[in-house]
Motif scaffolding. Sequence first.
Motif, PDB file in Angstrom:
ATOM      1  N   PRO A 198       0.809  -1.220   0.000  1.00  0.00           N
ATOM      2  CA  PRO A 198       0.000   0.000   0.000  1.00  0.00           C
ATOM      3  C   PRO A 198       0.849   1.279   0.000  1.00  0.00           C
ATOM      4  O   PRO A 198       2.053   1.246   0.236  1.00  0.00           O
ATOM      5  CB  PRO A 198      -0.799  -0.096   1.310  1.00  0.00           C
ATOM      6  N   SER A 199       0.161   2.385  -0.258  1.00  0.00           N
ATOM      7  CA  SER A 199       0.769   3.717  -0.152  1.00  0.00           C
ATOM      8  C   SER A 199       0.115   4.458   1.002  1.00  0.00           C
ATOM      9  O   SER A 199      -0.970   4.070   1.458  1.00  0.00           O
ATOM     10  CB  SER A 199       0.513   4.531  -1.422  1.00  0.00           C
ATOM     11  N   THR A 200       0.758   5.538   1.429  1.00  0.00           N
ATOM     12  CA  THR A 200       0.236   6.293   2.577  1.00  0.00           C
ATOM     13  C   THR A 200       0.215   7.792   2.265  1.00  0.00           C
ATOM     14  O   THR A 200       1.033   8.550   2.781  1.00  0.00           O
ATOM     15  CB  THR A 200       1.122   6.033   3.807  1.00  0.00           C
ATOM     16  N   PRO A 201      -0.735   8.222   1.403  1.00  0.00           N
ATOM     17  CA  PRO A 201      -0.701   9.628   0.985  1.00  0.00           C
ATOM     18  C   PRO A 201      -1.308  10.623   1.953  1.00  0.00           C
ATOM     19  O   PRO A 201      -1.150  11.827   1.763  1.00  0.00           O
ATOM     20  CB  PRO A 201      -1.518   9.612  -0.312  1.00  0.00           C
ATOM     21  N   PHE A 202      -2.016  10.127   2.992  1.00  0.00           N
ATOM     22  CA  PHE A 202      -2.761  11.086   3.814  1.00  0.00           C
ATOM     23  C   PHE A 202      -1.976  11.635   4.985  1.00  0.00           C
ATOM     24  O   PHE A 202      -2.395  12.593   5.622  1.00  0.00           O
ATOM     25  CB  PHE A 202      -4.063  10.453   4.307  1.00  0.00           C
ATOM     26  N   PHE A 203      -0.858  11.028   5.270  1.00  0.00           N
ATOM     27  CA  PHE A 203      -0.057  11.447   6.413  1.00  0.00           C
ATOM     28  C   PHE A 203       1.337  10.954   6.131  1.00  0.00           C
ATOM     29  O   PHE A 203       1.526   9.799   5.769  1.00  0.00           O
ATOM     30  CB  PHE A 203      -0.643  10.781   7.680  1.00  0.00           C
ATOM     31  N   PHE A 204       2.320  11.830   6.265  1.00  0.00           N
ATOM     32  CA  PHE A 204       3.670  11.479   5.856  1.00  0.00           C
ATOM     33  C   PHE A 204       4.381  10.686   6.940  1.00  0.00           C
ATOM     34  O   PHE A 204       4.431  11.113   8.093  1.00  0.00           O
ATOM     35  CB  PHE A 204       4.444  12.768   5.559  1.00  0.00           C
ATOM     36  N   ASN A 205       4.932   9.531   6.593  1.00  0.00           N
ATOM     37  CA  ASN A 205       5.674   8.746   7.570  1.00  0.00           C
ATOM     38  C   ASN A 205       7.144   9.140   7.502  1.00  0.00           C
ATOM     39  O   ASN A 205       7.784   8.966   6.470  1.00  0.00           O
ATOM     40  CB  ASN A 205       5.509   7.241   7.286  1.00  0.00           C
ATOM     41  N   THR A 206       7.688   9.661   8.587  1.00  0.00           N
ATOM     42  CA  THR A 206       9.053  10.177   8.535  1.00  0.00           C
ATOM     43  C   THR A 206      10.100   9.083   8.362  1.00  0.00           C
ATOM     44  O   THR A 206      11.238   9.365   7.991  1.00  0.00           O
ATOM     45  CB  THR A 206       9.380  11.005   9.793  1.00  0.00           C
ATOM     46  N   LEU A 207       9.719   7.820   8.633  1.00  0.00           N
ATOM     47  CA  LEU A 207      10.642   6.730   8.362  1.00  0.00           C
ATOM     48  C   LEU A 207      10.363   6.112   6.999  1.00  0.00           C
ATOM     49  O   LEU A 207      10.691   4.962   6.750  1.00  0.00           O
ATOM     50  CB  LEU A 207      10.519   5.630   9.437  1.00  0.00           C
ATOM     51  N   TYR A 208       9.774   6.893   6.110  1.00  0.00           N
ATOM     52  CA  TYR A 208       9.529   6.511   4.733  1.00  0.00           C
ATOM     53  C   TYR A 208       8.583   5.315   4.641  1.00  0.00           C
ATOM     54  O   TYR A 208       7.637   5.237   5.416  1.00  0.00           O
ATOM     55  CB  TYR A 208      10.863   6.291   3.985  1.00  0.00           C
ATOM     56  N   ASP A 209       8.804   4.397   3.701  1.00  0.00           N
ATOM     57  CA  ASP A 209       7.837   3.330   3.453  1.00  0.00           C
ATOM     58  C   ASP A 209       7.700   2.418   4.681  1.00  0.00           C
ATOM     59  O   ASP A 209       8.627   1.693   5.010  1.00  0.00           O
ATOM     60  CB  ASP A 209       8.266   2.512   2.234  1.00  0.00           C
ATOM     61  N   PRO A 210       6.539   2.461   5.343  1.00  0.00           N
ATOM     62  CA  PRO A 210       6.379   1.662   6.570  1.00  0.00           C
ATOM     63  C   PRO A 210       6.215   0.183   6.302  1.00  0.00           C
ATOM     64  O   PRO A 210       6.321  -0.621   7.230  1.00  0.00           O
ATOM     65  CB  PRO A 210       5.099   2.228   7.181  1.00  0.00           C
ATOM     66  N   TYR A 211       5.972  -0.193   5.036  1.00  0.00           N
ATOM     67  CA  TYR A 211       5.732  -1.606   4.750  1.00  0.00           C
ATOM     68  C   TYR A 211       7.007  -2.352   4.396  1.00  0.00           C
ATOM     69  O   TYR A 211       6.986  -3.546   4.170  1.00  0.00           O
ATOM     70  CB  TYR A 211       4.708  -1.746   3.609  1.00  0.00           C
ATOM     71  N   ARG A 212       8.101  -1.648   4.358  1.00  0.00           N
ATOM     72  CA  ARG A 212       9.371  -2.309   4.054  1.00  0.00           C
ATOM     73  C   ARG A 212       9.868  -3.088   5.252  1.00  0.00           C
ATOM     74  O   ARG A 212       9.613  -2.722   6.405  1.00  0.00           O
ATOM     75  CB  ARG A 212      10.431  -1.265   3.708  1.00  0.00           C
ATOM     76  N   ALA A 213      10.639  -4.135   4.966  1.00  0.00           N
ATOM     77  CA  ALA A 213      11.256  -4.901   6.053  1.00  0.00           C
ATOM     78  C   ALA A 213      12.144  -3.968   6.861  1.00  0.00           C
ATOM     79  O   ALA A 213      12.889  -3.176   6.297  1.00  0.00           O
ATOM     80  CB  ALA A 213      12.094  -6.033   5.466  1.00  0.00           C
ATOM     81  N   GLY A 214      12.042  -4.049   8.169  1.00  0.00           N
ATOM     82  CA  GLY A 214      12.897  -3.233   9.027  1.00  0.00           C
ATOM     83  C   GLY A 214      12.343  -1.853   9.311  1.00  0.00           C
ATOM     84  O   GLY A 214      12.951  -1.078  10.045  1.00  0.00           O
TER      85      GLY A 214
END
Lengths: 430, 362
Positions: free
Chosen positions: B132-148
């Motif tokens: 998925p993507s997360t366009p409604f709120f920016f995650n400062t650790l970038y892609d949250p669905y990535r391993a780690g």
Amino acid sequence: MRTPPSLLSLTIDSAVINLSNITDLSPLPDHILIDLFLRTLRAGKLTERVLKLFIATGKDEVHSLIQALNIQVIVTPVLPTKIKDDEIDIVIGAVSSDMTSFLNEWRPIFSRFHLIIVKDPDLKEELKIPEGFNLDVYTKSDIDRVVGSSTSILFSGYSCRYFGYLVSLKKYIISVDDDCLPARDNKGFLVDAVAQHITNLTNPATPFFFNTLYDPFSEGADFVRGYPFSLRSGVKCALSCGLWLNLADHDAPTQALKTRQRNSRYVDAVITVPARALAPISGINIAFDREVVGPALVPALRLAGEGKFRWETMEDIWSGMCVKVVCDHLGLGVKSGLPYVWRTDRGDAISSLKKEWEGVKLMEEVVPFFQSVRLPRTATTAEDCVVEVAKAVKEQLGSTDPVFARAAGAMLDWVKLWKSVGSSSSPPGV
Amino acid sequence: MAEPATISPATLLKDELDIVIPTIRNLDFLEMWRPFFQPYHLIIVQDGDPSKNIKVPEGFDYELYNRNDINRILGPKASCISFKDSACRCFGYMVSKKKYIYTIDDDCFVAKDPTGKDINALEQHIKNLLSPSTPFFFNTLYDPYRAGADFVRGYPFSLREGVPTAVSHGLWLNIPDYDAPTQLVKPLERNTRYVDAIMTIPKGTLFPMCGMNLAFNRELIGAAMYFGLMGDGQPIGRYDDMWAGWCTKVICDHLGLGVKTGLPYIWHSKASNPFVNLKKEYKGIYWQEELIPFFQSVTLPKDCTTVQKCYIEISKQVKAKLGKVDEYFIKLADAMVTWIEAWDELNPSGAKSAELPNGAAK
């Protein structure tokens, strides 16, 4: 038609380019030596080593040139920053009493600067601070004296750092939590978090259009094709949010679920958080232009069960959203990314879970609120903006949960306090 | 939130993805990509002289279209497909029957990551599109669905499911994608910074979409990937992907779809001639100043619930508001409509298309 350069001229140019390979200039005839010296100067290649080469020839003409131009061998390092060290305060909120290893680890980076240490008023033990720093320590009695009992703001726990922001007289503030140490980058070098934050703050931000090569002002990067030229000068950057290696800033449920997960990915980028996009701006590793946005970092949202671990707080997330909304309104930029700090393992996510669930629930109200808040055009300073946001908080969230009504009150108190105690802030863009 | 299972690259979406490559020279670059591309079907769009014979390296499964084919298949509608510009690649999107598209330029090669390992760009794009993507709120650790990685403290739980990803925008090492003026000022600059991140571009934010290393979900957003009227007989060039990117982003924002940018990197080897580029881009550099405010202020009515409807609506606004900037935009608006007509003909709506219930459009 241009006269082509002479063979001699070309040779001297070649010598300037190859200075690093030359170890002895004494065989050169005087007139060639002088010409070489002048061209080296013009090319900006007169380093200490090269200067010594010229001096070693013993020629009078070289010596008199050096005197006439007042060229000196530099003994103390000349720092290439435009910002003077005395424009910066480093503010640390001391939530633990023993600051010895923290300050010693940061010594290579912090020792040049003035530090403001604010002791958590709830902390009973004396602070242990190693020698050799230029610092001021503020404790409960200082806070009580300056702030008095008239305010509803509680400077306890992590919020003690805001007192440091209040009393600072400097333009730039760098603030890290006291459980963070310097990190190492991908090449193994110690990250100078202060220098990186200052770089972020003193280079423009680009909130109106996303640059796919990230920060266009960093070395080796630029704006990509398709980026409008009128937007390339950017806007002033008011806030720089750094990141964390090892223990990343996850909330308690996430950390409880992934107990062994540690952040080991060093992402070599600084990006501007686009206008109108909100992000959870953690207070663990930040820097800001105090003169421009100081009042917008508000110690306002205090959870009923707020504790001494970051998992048990939301004060910085609230404060960060407030700052972002204010920056968006005032046309200022917020950057996120480098620098990293190393966050040491501390606390137990599962026990914090019991306290922080309240904060997690509140975010569901907080985010839509900040996404929809609109500030009037008449609000032209950070103080004005905070007052407007506080009004909106009271109207729209006040009845949802008492914590919000208190936050609104704290925000108004903070602005009053800032106006009376904080040194004057200048309007943005100055 | 789970990562797609680690399947060998050779089988991941093998029958659901087409690789679209525009070319005017040759396809030698495919040799380097063979280990990663060979399992997939290629759609080659041959630009320029149709009588020239483009040799495809042995062992690839492909279909090739030259200008004659485009004219034959689309008839009068072929006028919307550019000639003598890599914009012609969008014909490949139209004619594909697969769910996903990856498009790459013929001067893009396999890059190496900081450990020295070859980067399987296609595999990374697929991972980006499948998470998925997360366009409604920016995650400062970038892609949250990535391993780690994961969501940071303060990220509302109600937004953690994310939205479907429509576009995956990759980047380039070596020759960066600069415009002509920047190329002229910095001819020697090379992009050597490997930024190990993927991020969702927030809703409401526009970006310059480069078509050199791009993947998208054709079913979700394909109809918006029209690369405009460029090249021969047109006053502008090198803005094909930009135009498609702005339309796409506006529509994705409206329909609640996500656009990611960042990894994977490819190695861009050829620096085009900056003087030639300047001639092509010149008008675009000025028009851009009108186009960006235009796209930033486009609003789509709630009843635009499909990509096609959104796109037609944008074409109307292009005609009305940008027609005043230059006649070209009137022509372009008409071409946008022609594109949708051609798209619908070749992709009859018996097949899946992104129709969202009214409530989902924001």
